[in-house]
Design an enzyme around this catalytic site. Structure first.
Site, PDB file in Angstrom:
ATOM      1  N   ASP A  93       1.394  -0.613  -2.498  1.00 58.67           N
ATOM      2  CA  ASP A  93       2.273   0.276  -3.017  1.00 58.67           C
ATOM      3  C   ASP A  93       3.097  -0.376  -4.049  1.00 58.67           C
ATOM      4  OD1 ASP A  93       3.854   2.598  -3.224  1.00 58.67           O
ATOM      5  OD2 ASP A  93       4.743   2.277  -1.314  1.00 58.67           O
ATOM      6  N   ALA A  94       2.711  -0.194  -5.407  1.00 63.33           N
ATOM      7  CA  ALA A  94       3.236  -0.801  -6.539  1.00 63.33           C
ATOM      8  C   ALA A  94       4.127   0.059  -7.361  1.00 63.33           C
ATOM      9  CB  ALA A  94       2.277  -1.792  -7.225  1.00 63.33           C
ATOM     10  N   LYS A  95       3.646   1.434  -7.705  1.00 68.29           N
ATOM     11  CA  LYS A  95       4.210   2.523  -8.499  1.00 68.29           C
ATOM     12  C   LYS A  95       4.288   2.144  -9.882  1.00 68.29           C
ATOM     13  CE  LYS A  95       6.664   4.745  -4.638  1.00 68.29           C
ATOM     14  NZ  LYS A  95       6.394   3.712  -3.638  1.00 68.29           N
ATOM     15  N   ARG A  96       3.263   1.409 -10.238  1.00 65.25           N
ATOM     16  CA  ARG A  96       3.363   0.862 -11.634  1.00 65.25           C
ATOM     17  C   ARG A  96       3.196   2.189 -12.577  1.00 65.25           C
ATOM     18  NH1 ARG A  96       5.515  -3.694 -10.400  1.00 65.25           N
ATOM     19  NH2 ARG A  96       4.082  -5.365  -9.589  1.00 65.25           N
TER      20      ARG A  96
END
Length: 275
Positions: A93-96
């Site tokens: 879960d990085a939401k780049r």
């Protein structure tokens, strides 16, 4: 196996829609671990050991590691999950959300450094911000679509006047992910559990995509309503619970308490699917 293959296999093998989110907050650790960021790996590994036969995925949130300079512990945790639960996919879960060479580096970080099976992304900058991740064959990418935070309305709920049918932005994202952007069948969507009626709208546009659904548990999402909405169309379902499982116990038996909470949550989701 591709991410989708792993997800379907783990869902069947463990009879589960449950994803355990790994969001380690040292201030909430139990007993002697409390406040000790050097114990992030130990805490998370214990949770993984206690729950890996109950879930269809794990979701470490990178910010909880990076904030404590614990990226090395995240690498170690990823290796641990590969050893003890090689059949369970891991979603970073990085939401780049960036373009060009920067997006290529973020993709390398997720899939080469950490060895994740999938990653969460922001689609705001368009398709060219997604394509570097799709170059990794068999990996998954979940696009933020309809999030559960109040500010999600600021953009996601806006009507698009220039798009035929005047959909909301989140519906347009879902349509793109189901259609022209999903060139290799690698895309999924992130939709919040606090808005089941909008999950139904996403499913109407993207019936076959995997949905990653946070918000069940501590955030108050209705598990039964969420499952009923998400199962329309038959696409894979990943329902995330983090704090309600991670911090179910505050004693030395915290891992046992986490397992019990995971069992209860999985049972609730199973019952919802059968109703």
């Amino acid at each position: 196996m591709t991410f989708i293959d792993m997800l379907r296999d783990a869902s069947t093998r463990n009879d589960s829609m449950l994803c355990v989110g790994l969001d380690p907050e040292p201030s909430r650790f139990p007993g002697a671990m409390k406040g000790d960021a050097s114990k992030i790996y130990d805490f998370c590994a214990a949770i993984v050991d206690a729950t890996h036969d109950l879930v269809n995925s794990f979701k470490p949130q990178i910010a909880y590691f990076a904030a404590h300079r614990a990226e090395d512990q995240l690498e170690k945790l990823m290796e641990h999950m590969r050893r003890v639960a090689p059949h369970v996919p891991v979603i970073l879960d990085a939401k780049r959300g960036d373009i060009g060479s920067t997006a290529e580096q973020y993709a390398k970080e997720a899939f080469e450094r950490y060895g994740a099976d999938a990653v969460t992304l922001s689609p705001f900058m368009g398709f060219d911000s997604i394509t570097p991740y799709l170059k990794y064959e068999g990996k998954g990418a979940f696009l933020l679509c309809r999030t559960s935070n109040p500010g999600g309305d600021d953009l996601q709920a806006q009507t698009l006047a220039d798009v035929p049918g005047n959909p909301h932005m989140f519906e347009h994202v879902a349509k793109l992910a189901q259609g022209p952007w999903n060139t290799n069948g690698q895309l999924g969507l992130v939709v919040g559990a606090t808005r089941p009626h909008e999950i139904e709208r996403v499913r109407a546009v993207a019936p076959t995509l995997p949905l990653l659904i946070p918000g069940v548990g501590a955030q108050g999402g209705d598990a039964v309503a969420t499952v009923k909405a998400a199962r329309i169309g038959g696409g894979p379902i990943i329902i995330n619970s983090s704090r309600a499982i991670l911090y179910a116990g505050q004693g030395d038996d915290f891992a046992k308490a986490a397992r019990e909470a995971a069992i209860a949550t999985r049972a609730t989701l199973q019952a919802a699917a059968q109703s």
